[in-house]
Design an enzyme around this catalytic site. Structure first.
Site, PDB file in Angstrom:
ATOM      1  N   ARG A  25      39.533  26.116  41.728  1.00  0.00           N
ATOM      2  CA  ARG A  25      40.838  25.464  41.795  1.00  0.00           C
ATOM      3  C   ARG A  25      40.856  24.302  42.783  1.00  0.00           C
ATOM      4  O   ARG A  25      41.385  23.226  42.480  1.00  0.00           O
ATOM      5  CB  ARG A  25      41.895  26.518  42.153  1.00  0.00           C
ATOM      6  CG  ARG A  25      42.182  27.479  41.003  1.00  0.00           C
ATOM      7  CD  ARG A  25      42.798  28.791  41.453  1.00  0.00           C
ATOM      8  NE  ARG A  25      43.236  29.616  40.324  1.00  0.00           N
ATOM      9  CZ  ARG A  25      42.403  30.374  39.593  1.00  0.00           C
ATOM     10  NH1 ARG A  25      41.103  30.416  39.887  1.00  0.00           N
ATOM     11  NH2 ARG A  25      42.880  31.090  38.578  1.00  0.00           N
ATOM     12  N   GLY A  90      34.249  30.930  31.671  1.00  0.00           N
ATOM     13  CA  GLY A  90      35.530  30.918  30.967  1.00  0.00           C
ATOM     14  C   GLY A  90      36.589  30.156  31.723  1.00  0.00           C
ATOM     15  O   GLY A  90      37.413  29.449  31.129  1.00  0.00           O
ATOM     16  N   ARG A 118      34.685  33.914  23.143  1.00  0.00           N
ATOM     17  CA  ARG A 118      35.880  34.314  23.875  1.00  0.00           C
ATOM     18  C   ARG A 118      37.092  33.556  23.334  1.00  0.00           C
ATOM     19  O   ARG A 118      36.984  32.394  22.924  1.00  0.00           O
ATOM     20  CB  ARG A 118      35.683  34.090  25.381  1.00  0.00           C
ATOM     21  CG  ARG A 118      34.636  35.046  25.941  1.00  0.00           C
ATOM     22  CD  ARG A 118      34.212  34.724  27.344  1.00  0.00           C
ATOM     23  NE  ARG A 118      35.244  35.018  28.337  1.00  0.00           N
ATOM     24  CZ  ARG A 118      35.033  34.969  29.652  1.00  0.00           C
ATOM     25  NH1 ARG A 118      33.837  34.634  30.114  1.00  0.00           N
ATOM     26  NH2 ARG A 118      36.003  35.238  30.497  1.00  0.00           N
ATOM     27  N   SER A 164      44.848  35.521  28.824  1.00  0.00           N
ATOM     28  CA  SER A 164      44.198  35.207  30.089  1.00  0.00           C
ATOM     29  C   SER A 164      45.045  34.240  30.907  1.00  0.00           C
ATOM     30  O   SER A 164      45.578  33.247  30.390  1.00  0.00           O
ATOM     31  CB  SER A 164      42.819  34.595  29.839  1.00  0.00           C
ATOM     32  OG  SER A 164      42.275  34.102  31.043  1.00  0.00           O
ATOM     33  N   GLN A 166      43.967  32.142  32.721  1.00  0.00           N
ATOM     34  CA  GLN A 166      43.266  30.854  32.763  1.00  0.00           C
ATOM     35  C   GLN A 166      43.960  29.807  31.900  1.00  0.00           C
ATOM     36  O   GLN A 166      43.945  28.618  32.227  1.00  0.00           O
ATOM     37  CB  GLN A 166      41.811  31.041  32.317  1.00  0.00           C
ATOM     38  CG  GLN A 166      40.991  31.896  33.278  1.00  0.00           C
ATOM     39  CD  GLN A 166      39.706  32.418  32.662  1.00  0.00           C
ATOM     40  OE1 GLN A 166      39.444  32.231  31.476  1.00  0.00           O
ATOM     41  NE2 GLN A 166      38.898  33.080  33.468  1.00  0.00           N
ATOM     42  N   SER A 192      47.181  39.440  35.295  1.00  0.00           N
ATOM     43  CA  SER A 192      46.440  38.636  36.273  1.00  0.00           C
ATOM     44  C   SER A 192      47.348  37.630  36.972  1.00  0.00           C
ATOM     45  O   SER A 192      46.997  36.463  37.170  1.00  0.00           O
ATOM     46  CB  SER A 192      45.270  37.914  35.591  1.00  0.00           C
ATOM     47  OG  SER A 192      44.377  38.841  35.013  1.00  0.00           O
ATOM     48  N   ASP A 306      38.371  42.400  37.166  1.00  0.00           N
ATOM     49  CA  ASP A 306      36.976  42.183  37.559  1.00  0.00           C
ATOM     50  C   ASP A 306      36.434  43.271  38.482  1.00  0.00           C
ATOM     51  O   ASP A 306      35.217  43.489  38.546  1.00  0.00           O
ATOM     52  CB  ASP A 306      36.821  40.824  38.242  1.00  0.00           C
ATOM     53  CG  ASP A 306      36.861  39.671  37.247  1.00  0.00           C
ATOM     54  OD1 ASP A 306      36.623  39.921  36.051  1.00  0.00           O
ATOM     55  OD2 ASP A 306      37.129  38.540  37.664  1.00  0.00           O
ATOM     56  N   ARG A 337      32.660  44.629  29.063  1.00  0.00           N
ATOM     57  CA  ARG A 337      32.499  45.376  30.310  1.00  0.00           C
ATOM     58  C   ARG A 337      33.112  46.764  30.247  1.00  0.00           C
ATOM     59  O   ARG A 337      32.675  47.664  30.973  1.00  0.00           O
ATOM     60  CB  ARG A 337      33.124  44.603  31.474  1.00  0.00           C
ATOM     61  CG  ARG A 337      32.295  43.437  31.935  1.00  0.00           C
ATOM     62  CD  ARG A 337      32.905  42.766  33.154  1.00  0.00           C
ATOM     63  NE  ARG A 337      32.170  41.545  33.467  1.00  0.00           N
ATOM     64  CZ  ARG A 337      32.671  40.556  34.189  1.00  0.00           C
ATOM     65  NH1 ARG A 337      33.901  40.642  34.676  1.00  0.00           N
ATOM     66  NH2 ARG A 337      31.946  39.487  34.440  1.00  0.00           N
ATOM     67  N   LYS A 406      25.135  33.703  38.087  1.00  0.00           N
ATOM     68  CA  LYS A 406      26.428  33.228  37.605  1.00  0.00           C
ATOM     69  C   LYS A 406      27.468  33.183  38.709  1.00  0.00           C
ATOM     70  O   LYS A 406      28.295  32.265  38.767  1.00  0.00           O
ATOM     71  CB  LYS A 406      26.926  34.127  36.468  1.00  0.00           C
ATOM     72  CG  LYS A 406      28.174  33.591  35.783  1.00  0.00           C
ATOM     73  CD  LYS A 406      28.544  34.429  34.586  1.00  0.00           C
ATOM     74  CE  LYS A 406      29.582  33.713  33.730  1.00  0.00           C
ATOM     75  NZ  LYS A 406      30.830  33.435  34.413  1.00  0.00           N
TER      76      LYS A 406
END
Length: 423
Positions: A25, A90, A118, A164, A166, A192, A306, A337, A406
């Site tokens: 960000r 992502g 995704r 999401s 995002q 989130s 996460d 996951r 990653k």
């Protein structure tokens, strides 16, 4: 490279790596600003490299030297359709689609690994009815490629809250730059939410004004410009959760560099570990966790998916039954996951199952270990296996640990510096 993780006792103090979520960000805000912005405490990783590439594609200059990142904002050449290589990130992909539309009238986005599978239909359904051309296909190397033609327009934008965060952040970055006022509304329930608050904090600290007219609804004036400040990046609760959960399982680990007033959603790891019976102590920027008599609990993962795999490991070695709820978003990560966490725990000798979007775990006294696990091309699965092996009866082999690059390339070094045993 295959790595054998052995049973061990870890002890010592480790600094949390820089927050990846905050770094994304603040790097973007810096790249949208005039002049030079310096961020200290930076940690290079594959996801950070993806955001650097995309900022460069949109005209910014980005230089990293050690833990110092320097960003100088720029602009896209007129008539130039940028190519933005998002790697497997992502966040990078979803943040930059609205920005590329705003700054360059579109772009081509290259994706690797599972990123191309995704969901992106939220943006497609938002932009195509307003004239954007949306083409998903494959590039010359066979990787997924998305090409978007069309600019962003000011107006009233509405998103469902069960997608999401995002997507919400991507719009929050771009809408202030448009030549007109806009509104953005996120319909409840909002998942989130902490990540949305992180984006708002970053853009407001960069001089962007927005008015919250209702919970998760904003009026966003146009014609604004970013003026990001220089400063330091905070520690990452998401990565620190790996060490904090390890401490709850009996290791003597103290984690430093985590802000007590952080708005990171993954700070919830402290509350969840306490719910499982661990003792959490915060003092002078240091956090220490002691396990003691752990017991099962119901933990809500809606705002912190996460950290679910690591908390599932703690639940597996807690007395009684646990349930991790609202884990559906785990299916849409670098691997599934949710399924991978259940599979790993069971292969290690645990007792876990998926029930819809929940993970249900019956505690066991000890994990057997003694198995070989795939890396699932997922950094969090590698870290889960490493910590699980440290408290298992026998060593665990992981086939390849490259996925750690990653998000936390230094993980193995930190693990071994605390006494983690590998071969």
């Amino acid at each position: 490279m295959d790595v054998l993780f052995c049973p061990c006792h870890m002890q010592g103090t480790a600094a949390a790596p820089a927050s990846k979520s905050e770094a994304h960000r603040r790097m973007i805000c810096a790249g949208l600003s005039e002049g030079e912005v310096t961020l200290t405490g930076y940690m290079e990783s594959a996801d950070m490299a993806a955001t650097k590439r995309c900022l460069t594609a949109l005209g910014a200059q980005v230089l990293s030297e050690g833990d110092v990142l320097t960003v100088r904002g720029g602009s896209v050449k007129p008539g130039f359709m940028p190519v933005l290589d998002c790697g497997e990130s992502g966040s990078t992909l979803r943040f930059f689609v609205p920005l590329a539309m705003t700054l360059a009238g579109g772009g081509t986005f290259r994706m690797h690994g599972r990123l191309g599978s995704r969901p992106m239909d939220v943006y497609r359904d938002l932009f195509v009815p307003h004239g954007a051309d949306w083409r998903m296909g494959a590039g010359a190397d066979g990787s997924a490629e998305l090409t978007v033609y069309g600019g962003m327009r000011p107006g009233n934008y509405e998103l469902p809250g069960n997608v999401s965060s995002q997507f919400v952040s991507g719009l929050l970055f771009a809408l202030p730059l448009l030549e007109g006022d806009s509104t953005l509304t996120v319909k409840p329930p909002v998942e989130s939410a902490g990540y949305i608050r992180m984006t708002i904090k970053a853009i407001e600290e960069s001089g962007i004004r927005l008015e919250e007219t209702a919970p998760f609804a904003w009026r966003i004036p146009g014609f604004q410009r970013y003026h990001a400040p220089s400063g330091s990046l905070h520690g990452d609760y998401s990565q620190a959760a790996v060490l904090l959960c390890a401490a709850a399982l009996g290791h003597d680990i103290t984690v430093t560099g985590l802000a007590a007033d952080s708005i990171q959603g993954d700070r919830a790891v402290l509350r969840h570990l306490a719910d499982l019976g661990a003792t959490v102590t915060e003092r002078d920027g240091e956090i220490t966790v002691r396990g003691g008599d752990l017991h099962g609990a119901e933990l809500d993962m809606r705002d912190c998916p996460d950290i679910a795999p690591m908390l599932a490991l703690v639940c597996q070695l807690a007395r009684g039954k646990s349930r991790l709820t609202h884990c559906g978003r785990l299916r849409l990560k670098e691997c599934d996951r949710l399924a991978a966490t259940v599979e790993i725990l069971n292969r290690l000798g645990g007792c876990a199952k998926a029930e819809g979007d929940d993970i249900v775990i019956q505690g066991v006294d000890k994990l057997r270990g003694g198995v070989t696990l795939e890396d699932y091309n997922d950094h969090r699965m590698v870290m889960l296996a490493a910590v699980a092996a440290s408290v298992a009866a026998q060593a665990v082999t992981v086939r390849g640990v490259g996925a750690l690059d990653k998000s936390w390339p230094e993980f193995l070094r930190v693990y071994e510096s605390l006494g983690g045993r590998t071969a």
